[in-house]
Design a protein around this motif. Sequence first.
Motif, PDB file in Angstrom:
ATOM      1  N   ARG A  19       0.797  -1.233   0.000  1.00  8.89           N
ATOM      2  CA  ARG A  19       0.000   0.000   0.000  1.00  8.89           C
ATOM      3  C   ARG A  19       0.828   1.280   0.000  1.00  8.89           C
ATOM      4  N   GLU A  20       2.135   1.183   0.233  1.00 10.93           N
ATOM      5  CA  GLU A  20       2.978   2.387   0.210  1.00 10.93           C
ATOM      6  C   GLU A  20       3.236   2.865  -1.213  1.00 10.93           C
ATOM      7  N   VAL A  21       2.970   2.029  -2.202  1.00 14.59           N
ATOM      8  CA  VAL A  21       3.173   2.392  -3.606  1.00 14.59           C
ATOM      9  C   VAL A  21       1.964   3.203  -4.082  1.00 14.59           C
ATOM     10  N   LYS A  22       2.227   4.370  -4.688  1.00 14.72           N
ATOM     11  CA  LYS A  22       1.164   5.293  -5.083  1.00 14.72           C
ATOM     12  C   LYS A  22       0.127   4.639  -6.001  1.00 14.72           C
ATOM     13  N   SER A  23       0.567   3.893  -6.999  1.00 17.64           N
ATOM     14  CA  SER A  23      -0.386   3.278  -7.922  1.00 17.64           C
ATOM     15  C   SER A  23      -1.225   2.199  -7.237  1.00 17.64           C
ATOM     16  N   VAL A  24      -0.661   1.535  -6.234  1.00 16.02           N
ATOM     17  CA  VAL A  24      -1.432   0.535  -5.473  1.00 16.02           C
ATOM     18  C   VAL A  24      -2.502   1.236  -4.643  1.00 16.02           C
ATOM     19  N   LYS A  25      -2.161   2.389  -4.068  1.00 15.04           N
ATOM     20  CA  LYS A  25      -3.160   3.179  -3.331  1.00 15.04           C
ATOM     21  C   LYS A  25      -4.309   3.568  -4.256  1.00 15.04           C
ATOM     22  N   SER A  26      -3.958   3.996  -5.464  1.00 11.73           N
ATOM     23  CA  SER A  26      -4.986   4.384  -6.440  1.00 11.73           C
ATOM     24  C   SER A  26      -5.877   3.205  -6.796  1.00 11.73           C
ATOM     25  N   LEU A  27      -5.261   2.042  -6.984  1.00 10.46           N
ATOM     26  CA  LEU A  27      -6.041   0.852  -7.298  1.00 10.46           C
ATOM     27  C   LEU A  27      -6.960   0.483  -6.133  1.00 10.46           C
ATOM     28  N   HIS A  28      -6.471   0.570  -4.910  1.00  2.12           N
ATOM     29  CA  HIS A  28      -7.312   0.289  -3.735  1.00  2.12           C
ATOM     30  C   HIS A  28      -8.496   1.256  -3.675  1.00  2.12           C
ATOM     31  N   ASN A  29      -8.257   2.517  -4.014  1.00  6.19           N
ATOM     32  CA  ASN A  29      -9.358   3.490  -4.042  1.00  6.19           C
ATOM     33  C   ASN A  29     -10.402   3.111  -5.082  1.00  6.19           C
ATOM     34  N   LEU A  30      -9.947   2.665  -6.249  1.00  3.70           N
ATOM     35  CA  LEU A  30     -10.857   2.224  -7.301  1.00  3.70           C
ATOM     36  C   LEU A  30     -11.661   1.010  -6.846  1.00  3.70           C
ATOM     37  N   LEU A  31     -10.982   0.039  -6.246  1.00  5.64           N
ATOM     38  CA  LEU A  31     -11.663  -1.162  -5.752  1.00  5.64           C
ATOM     39  C   LEU A  31     -12.715  -0.798  -4.705  1.00  5.64           C
ATOM     40  N   LYS A  32     -12.361   0.114  -3.826  1.00  3.17           N
ATOM     41  CA  LYS A  32     -13.291   0.542  -2.779  1.00  3.17           C
ATOM     42  C   LYS A  32     -14.480   1.293  -3.382  1.00  3.17           C
ATOM     43  N   HIS A  33     -14.204   2.192  -4.309  1.00  3.40           N
ATOM     44  CA  HIS A  33     -15.265   2.997  -4.930  1.00  3.40           C
ATOM     45  C   HIS A  33     -16.327   2.121  -5.589  1.00  3.40           C
ATOM     46  N   PHE A  34     -15.894   1.083  -6.278  1.00  6.47           N
ATOM     47  CA  PHE A  34     -16.835   0.217  -6.983  1.00  6.47           C
ATOM     48  C   PHE A  34     -17.210  -1.030  -6.185  1.00  6.47           C
ATOM     49  N   ASP A  35     -16.788  -1.080  -4.917  1.00  6.15           N
ATOM     50  CA  ASP A  35     -17.109  -2.186  -4.018  1.00  6.15           C
ATOM     51  C   ASP A  35     -16.661  -3.530  -4.610  1.00  6.15           C
ATOM     52  N   LEU A  36     -15.398  -3.554  -5.103  1.00  5.49           N
ATOM     53  CA  LEU A  36     -14.842  -4.760  -5.714  1.00  5.49           C
ATOM     54  C   LEU A  36     -14.007  -5.534  -4.707  1.00  5.49           C
ATOM     55  N   TYR A  37     -13.984  -6.829  -4.850  1.00  9.75           N
ATOM     56  CA  TYR A  37     -13.158  -7.651  -3.978  1.00  9.75           C
ATOM     57  C   TYR A  37     -12.345  -8.633  -4.805  1.00  9.75           C
ATOM     58  N   ASP A  38     -11.280  -9.120  -4.216  1.00 10.80           N
ATOM     59  CA  ASP A  38     -10.333 -10.043  -4.834  1.00 10.80           C
ATOM     60  C   ASP A  38     -10.925 -11.453  -4.816  1.00 10.80           C
ATOM     61  N   VAL A  39     -11.273 -11.966  -5.989  1.00  9.92           N
ATOM     62  CA  VAL A  39     -11.928 -13.274  -6.083  1.00  9.92           C
ATOM     63  C   VAL A  39     -11.028 -14.384  -5.559  1.00  9.92           C
ATOM     64  N   TRP A  40      -9.733 -14.350  -5.921  1.00 13.65           N
ATOM     65  CA  TRP A  40      -8.834 -15.411  -5.461  1.00 13.65           C
ATOM     66  C   TRP A  40      -8.796 -15.470  -3.932  1.00 13.65           C
ATOM     67  N   LYS A  41      -8.607 -14.313  -3.323  1.00 10.68           N
ATOM     68  CA  LYS A  41      -8.489 -14.254  -1.867  1.00 10.68           C
ATOM     69  C   LYS A  41      -9.774 -14.730  -1.184  1.00 10.68           C
ATOM     70  N   TYR A  42     -10.907 -14.416  -1.782  1.00  8.96           N
ATOM     71  CA  TYR A  42     -12.197 -14.833  -1.225  1.00  8.96           C
ATOM     72  C   TYR A  42     -12.393 -16.342  -1.355  1.00  8.96           C
ATOM     73  N   GLU A  43     -12.088 -16.882  -2.530  1.00  9.55           N
ATOM     74  CA  GLU A  43     -12.311 -18.305  -2.795  1.00  9.55           C
ATOM     75  C   GLU A  43     -11.234 -19.202  -2.190  1.00  9.55           C
ATOM     76  N   HIS A  44     -10.015 -18.681  -2.044  1.00 10.29           N
ATOM     77  CA  HIS A  44      -8.874 -19.464  -1.536  1.00 10.29           C
ATOM     78  C   HIS A  44      -8.126 -18.663  -0.460  1.00 10.29           C
ATOM     79  N   PRO A  45      -8.747 -18.410   0.679  1.00 12.16           N
ATOM     80  CA  PRO A  45      -8.141 -17.516   1.672  1.00 12.16           C
ATOM     81  C   PRO A  45      -6.813 -17.996   2.257  1.00 12.16           C
ATOM     82  N   SER A  46      -6.546 -19.282   2.221  1.00  5.27           N
ATOM     83  CA  SER A  46      -5.300 -19.785   2.813  1.00  5.27           C
ATOM     84  C   SER A  46      -4.250 -20.182   1.776  1.00  5.27           C
ATOM     85  N   THR A  47      -4.486 -19.872   0.500  1.00  4.68           N
ATOM     86  CA  THR A  47      -3.555 -20.214  -0.575  1.00  4.68           C
ATOM     87  C   THR A  47      -3.050 -18.932  -1.223  1.00  4.68           C
ATOM     88  N   MET A  48      -1.738 -18.845  -1.423  1.00  2.00           N
ATOM     89  CA  MET A  48      -1.134 -17.620  -1.952  1.00  2.00           C
ATOM     90  C   MET A  48      -1.571 -17.301  -3.390  1.00  2.00           C
TER      91      MET A  48
END
Length: 122
Positions: A19-48
């Motif tokens: 999150r310290e990277v500016k473009s990652v912050k921007s992407l997080h803002n976009l994800l939050k604005h559109f209420d998007l979530y990471d499908v991989w993390k949701y479906e496979h929470p314990s797998t990298m």
Amino acid sequence: MYYENIILCGDFNYQLDRREVKSVKSLHNLLKHFDLYDVWKYEHPSTMGYTWCDANDEPKSRIDYVSINKTFHYEVRNIVVRKIPGTHSNGSRMSDHRFLNFTFNISKTNKGPRLEKEIDKN
């Protein structure tokens, strides 16, 4: 403003936990604005789910993502990381990525407003 059935996916070339990277912050803002979530993390929470590989084709980090809005999550059927056929075949390297195979159901889904039309109105 509310949008339905948004899919944002691709090679973002960053780990989203940096999150310290500016473009990652921007992407997080976009994800939050559109209420998007990471499908991989949701479906496979314990797998990298690493998608980027080093020169020896060893998975090392996750920089490819599929994100959807939360109202669309019930349509997800599967998401898996797959090796690209031909990688490291005959001494050549086709890609330094593995791909995400994302399957979802669209037969029951109603179409939401077109994003570009909404942007043009504002």
